[in-house]
Design a protein around this motif. Structure first.
Motif, PDB file in Angstrom:
ATOM      1  N   GLN A  63      -3.387  11.365  -7.844  1.00  0.00           N
ATOM      2  CA  GLN A  63      -2.794  10.115  -6.966  1.00  0.00           C
ATOM      3  C   GLN A  63      -1.298   9.796  -7.906  1.00  0.00           C
ATOM      4  OE1 GLN A  63      -6.277   8.393  -6.290  1.00  0.00           O
ATOM      5  NE2 GLN A  63      -7.220   9.776  -4.695  1.00  0.00           N
ATOM      6  N   GLN A  64      -1.277   9.686  -8.894  1.00  0.00           N
ATOM      7  CA  GLN A  64      -0.415   8.783  -9.618  1.00  0.00           C
ATOM      8  C   GLN A  64       0.628   9.611 -10.035  1.00  0.00           C
ATOM      9  OE1 GLN A  64      -3.158   8.256 -13.687  1.00  0.00           O
ATOM     10  NE2 GLN A  64      -3.549   5.873 -12.588  1.00  0.00           N
ATOM     11  N   LEU A  65       0.554  10.940  -9.816  1.00  0.00           N
ATOM     12  CA  LEU A  65       1.342  12.133 -10.031  1.00  0.00           C
ATOM     13  C   LEU A  65       1.731  11.256  -8.522  1.00  0.00           C
ATOM     14  CD1 LEU A  65      -0.118  15.097 -11.760  1.00  0.00           C
ATOM     15  CD2 LEU A  65       1.538  13.372 -12.831  1.00  0.00           C
ATOM     16  N   MET A  66       1.809  11.549  -8.115  1.00  0.00           N
ATOM     17  CA  MET A  66       1.695  11.492  -6.454  1.00  0.00           C
ATOM     18  C   MET A  66       2.603  10.049  -6.103  1.00  0.00           C
ATOM     19  SD  MET A  66      -0.780  12.182  -4.484  1.00  0.00           S
ATOM     20  CE  MET A  66      -1.591  14.486  -3.549  1.00  0.00           C
ATOM     21  N   GLY A  67       3.023   9.029  -7.016  1.00  0.00           N
ATOM     22  CA  GLY A  67       3.745   7.077  -6.888  1.00  0.00           C
ATOM     23  C   GLY A  67       4.445   7.683  -7.719  1.00  0.00           C
ATOM     24  N   GLN A  68       4.729   9.232  -9.111  1.00  0.00           N
ATOM     25  CA  GLN A  68       5.719   8.536  -9.982  1.00  0.00           C
ATOM     26  C   GLN A  68       7.031   8.437  -9.411  1.00  0.00           C
ATOM     27  OE1 GLN A  68       5.627  12.062 -11.656  1.00  0.00           O
ATOM     28  NE2 GLN A  68       4.417  11.901 -13.554  1.00  0.00           N
ATOM     29  N   GLU A  69       7.536   8.777  -8.312  1.00  0.00           N
ATOM     30  CA  GLU A  69       8.898   8.217  -7.824  1.00  0.00           C
ATOM     31  C   GLU A  69       8.725   7.100  -7.500  1.00  0.00           C
ATOM     32  OE1 GLU A  69      11.764  10.689  -8.385  1.00  0.00           O
ATOM     33  OE2 GLU A  69      10.356  11.781  -9.580  1.00  0.00           O
ATOM     34  N   LYS A  70       7.765   6.187  -6.965  1.00  0.00           N
ATOM     35  CA  LYS A  70       7.550   5.121  -5.869  1.00  0.00           C
ATOM     36  C   LYS A  70       8.175   5.877  -4.363  1.00  0.00           C
ATOM     37  CE  LYS A  70       7.877   2.035  -9.442  1.00  0.00           C
ATOM     38  NZ  LYS A  70       8.038   0.075  -9.748  1.00  0.00           N
ATOM     39  N   GLY A  71       8.475   4.372  -4.010  1.00  0.00           N
ATOM     40  CA  GLY A  71       8.134   4.617  -2.607  1.00  0.00           C
ATOM     41  C   GLY A  71       7.308   5.667  -1.640  1.00  0.00           C
ATOM     42  N   ILE A  72       6.521   5.428  -1.737  1.00  0.00           N
ATOM     43  CA  ILE A  72       4.330   5.611  -1.757  1.00  0.00           C
ATOM     44  C   ILE A  72       3.665   4.961  -1.122  1.00  0.00           C
ATOM     45  CG2 ILE A  72       4.130   5.487  -3.503  1.00  0.00           C
ATOM     46  CD1 ILE A  72       2.606   8.237  -3.081  1.00  0.00           C
TER      47      ILE A  72
ATOM     48  N   GLU B 287       3.430  -3.305  -6.562  1.00  0.00           N
ATOM     49  CA  GLU B 287       3.712  -4.506  -6.391  1.00  0.00           C
ATOM     50  C   GLU B 287       4.304  -5.204  -5.466  1.00  0.00           C
ATOM     51  OE1 GLU B 287       6.219  -1.372  -7.005  1.00  0.00           O
ATOM     52  OE2 GLU B 287       7.365  -1.714  -8.518  1.00  0.00           O
ATOM     53  N   LEU B 288       3.145  -4.510  -4.428  1.00  0.00           N
ATOM     54  CA  LEU B 288       2.722  -4.936  -3.200  1.00  0.00           C
ATOM     55  C   LEU B 288       0.967  -4.155  -3.254  1.00  0.00           C
ATOM     56  CD1 LEU B 288       2.148  -6.523  -0.144  1.00  0.00           C
ATOM     57  CD2 LEU B 288       3.441  -4.630   0.192  1.00  0.00           C
ATOM     58  N   LYS B 289      -0.537  -5.263  -2.891  1.00  0.00           N
ATOM     59  CA  LYS B 289      -1.985  -4.999  -3.038  1.00  0.00           C
ATOM     60  C   LYS B 289      -1.625  -5.648  -2.032  1.00  0.00           C
ATOM     61  CE  LYS B 289      -1.844  -4.005  -7.619  1.00  0.00           C
ATOM     62  NZ  LYS B 289      -2.824  -4.769  -8.666  1.00  0.00           N
ATOM     63  N   ILE B 290      -2.809  -4.802  -0.564  1.00  0.00           N
ATOM     64  CA  ILE B 290      -3.308  -5.512   0.162  1.00  0.00           C
ATOM     65  C   ILE B 290      -5.425  -4.970   0.211  1.00  0.00           C
ATOM     66  CG2 ILE B 290      -3.286  -5.496   2.412  1.00  0.00           C
ATOM     67  CD1 ILE B 290      -0.791  -6.359   1.548  1.00  0.00           C
ATOM     68  N   PHE B 291      -5.617  -6.068   0.735  1.00  0.00           N
ATOM     69  CA  PHE B 291      -6.976  -5.982   1.313  1.00  0.00           C
ATOM     70  C   PHE B 291      -8.086  -5.977   1.972  1.00  0.00           C
ATOM     71  CE2 PHE B 291     -11.980  -6.197  -0.020  1.00  0.00           C
ATOM     72  CZ  PHE B 291     -12.351  -5.437  -0.907  1.00  0.00           C
TER      73      PHE B 291
ATOM     74  N   LYS C  78      12.805   0.911  -4.525  1.00  0.00           N
ATOM     75  CA  LYS C  78      11.049   1.587  -3.463  1.00  0.00           C
ATOM     76  C   LYS C  78      10.490   1.158  -4.278  1.00  0.00           C
ATOM     77  CE  LYS C  78      13.248   5.495  -1.494  1.00  0.00           C
ATOM     78  NZ  LYS C  78      12.724   5.029  -0.436  1.00  0.00           N
ATOM     79  N   ILE C  79       9.372   0.708  -3.486  1.00  0.00           N
ATOM     80  CA  ILE C  79       8.107  -0.374  -4.625  1.00  0.00           C
ATOM     81  C   ILE C  79       6.943   0.703  -3.928  1.00  0.00           C
ATOM     82  CG2 ILE C  79       8.334  -2.543  -4.697  1.00  0.00           C
ATOM     83  CD1 ILE C  79       6.861  -3.261  -1.934  1.00  0.00           C
ATOM     84  N   VAL C  80       5.904   0.231  -4.738  1.00  0.00           N
ATOM     85  CA  VAL C  80       4.407   1.285  -4.387  1.00  0.00           C
ATOM     86  C   VAL C  80       3.563  -0.344  -3.745  1.00  0.00           C
ATOM     87  CG1 VAL C  80       2.305   2.157  -5.576  1.00  0.00           C
ATOM     88  CG2 VAL C  80       4.338   2.711  -6.368  1.00  0.00           C
ATOM     89  N   ILE C  81       2.768   0.776  -2.890  1.00  0.00           N
ATOM     90  CA  ILE C  81       2.286   0.039  -1.676  1.00  0.00           C
ATOM     91  C   ILE C  81       0.695   0.166  -1.462  1.00  0.00           C
ATOM     92  CG2 ILE C  81       1.942  -1.272   0.204  1.00  0.00           C
ATOM     93  CD1 ILE C  81       4.638  -0.750   0.832  1.00  0.00           C
TER      94      ILE C  81
ATOM     95  N   VAL D 173       8.653  -9.159  -0.662  1.00  0.00           N
ATOM     96  CA  VAL D 173       8.687  -8.414  -1.881  1.00  0.00           C
ATOM     97  C   VAL D 173       9.794  -7.852  -1.753  1.00  0.00           C
ATOM     98  CG1 VAL D 173       7.490  -6.380  -2.965  1.00  0.00           C
ATOM     99  CG2 VAL D 173       6.083  -7.902  -1.885  1.00  0.00           C
ATOM    100  N   ILE D 174      10.504  -6.516  -1.177  1.00  0.00           N
ATOM    101  CA  ILE D 174      11.129  -6.330  -1.480  1.00  0.00           C
ATOM    102  C   ILE D 174      12.734  -7.411  -1.358  1.00  0.00           C
ATOM    103  CG2 ILE D 174      13.321  -5.103  -0.379  1.00  0.00           C
ATOM    104  CD1 ILE D 174      11.042  -2.819  -1.608  1.00  0.00           C
ATOM    105  N   ALA D 175      12.930  -8.635  -1.118  1.00  0.00           N
ATOM    106  CA  ALA D 175      13.578  -9.570  -1.014  1.00  0.00           C
ATOM    107  C   ALA D 175      13.675  -9.939  -2.278  1.00  0.00           C
ATOM    108  CB  ALA D 175      13.530 -10.768  -0.475  1.00  0.00           C
ATOM    109  N   ALA D 176      12.362 -10.381  -2.776  1.00  0.00           N
ATOM    110  CA  ALA D 176      11.826 -10.976  -3.966  1.00  0.00           C
ATOM    111  C   ALA D 176      12.519 -10.268  -5.077  1.00  0.00           C
ATOM    112  CB  ALA D 176      10.530 -11.347  -4.260  1.00  0.00           C
TER     113      ALA D 176
END
Ligand code: DC
Length: 234
Positions: free
Chosen positions: A124-133, A149-153, A7-10, A230-233
């Motif tokens: 918001q940071q509390l919501m992301g603690q477990e990742k998968g968000i 792990e993945l940032k989009i602008f 699981k990552i954070v996007i 990102v997941i594959a890497a």
């Protein structure tokens, strides 16, 4: 679909009405992630301030009073029958009300207040603690989740964004004026980019996507590709 156990954070950031939330929601659904619309949280605080008469005649906010009343605000997201998250303010569904022009034209003032940002960023940071968000907003990659792990602008021209917003509101039956919406979009861009606290900017390690001429389907594909890469890497 075989969801990855990794699981990552996007983080998805960008200008207002540029289709961030549609692409973020679609990806969340496809990969079984939690989707959080951080803009809805600033909008819910704005609605709260409106209801408590905390906007002064000149458009400024009664900051002292809002600071005192902030602990009374509880914002949650609940999935509706179509599995779409809707925003609740102290247990009341305010999803429709926070999208109207009254809130839209005042939200930038609220989002510029440091004590409001500190509180919402913390939640918001509390919501992301477990990742998968997957979270969208303005400062997610720069401030809320600098280690995502993945940032989009995402970007698109102001005219195209105003047209999309116009179509969206018209489809909901609201009587709106294009020029007014364009002005609202440009004004929000200006305030978002020039505010002192967490101004809108692309994180150095974010991937830029100009979606002016992409269909929602094309964006969805592009984003899924980035996620898989990102997941594959990992
Ligand atoms: O994405 P949106 O248009 O619903 O955002 C509403 C307002 O909140 C907009 O003026 C920018 C602000 N915002 C912010 O400052 N930081 C975020 N993370 C999300 C939204």
């Amino acid at each position: 679909m075989n969801h990855s156990t990794k699981k990552i954070v996007i983080a998805v950031d960008g200008f207002s009405s540029c289709g961030k939330s549609t692409m973020a929601k679609d990806l969340a659904k496809a990969i079984g992630y939690i989707y959080i619309d951080s803009g809805a949280m600033y909008r819910a605080v704005t609605l709260f301030a409106l209801r408590r008469n905390l906007f002064l005649a000149d458009g400024q906010v009664n900051e002292e009073q809002l600071r005192a009343e902030l602990p009374e605000i509880r914002i949650t997201f609940v999935l509706n029958q179509e599995q779409r998250p809707e925003t609740y303010l102290n247990g009341e569904n305010v999803e429709k009300e926070i999208r109207g022009l009254e809130v839209s034209s005042r939200v930038s003032r609220i989002a510029a207040l440091d004590f409001v940002r500190a509180e919402l960023v913390h939640q918001q940071q509390l919501m992301g603690q477990e990742k998968g968000i997957i979270m969208d907003g303005r400062d997610i990659g720069t401030c809320v989740f600098p280690n995502a792990e993945l940032k989009i602008f995402v970007t698109a021209s102001a005219e195209i964004r105003a047209q999309r917003r116009y179509d969206e509101l018209t489809a909901k039956g609201e009587k709106v004026n294009f020029e007014e919406i364009l002005h609202n979009v440009q004004e929000r861009d200006r305030i978002d980019m020039t505010r002192a606290v967490s101004p809108l900017r692309k994180a150095d390690d974010a991937l830029e996507l100009d979606n002016s001429h992409l269909t929602p389907e094309q964006q969805k594909e592009w984003l899924l590709k980035q996620y898989n890469r990102v997941i594959a890497a990992l």
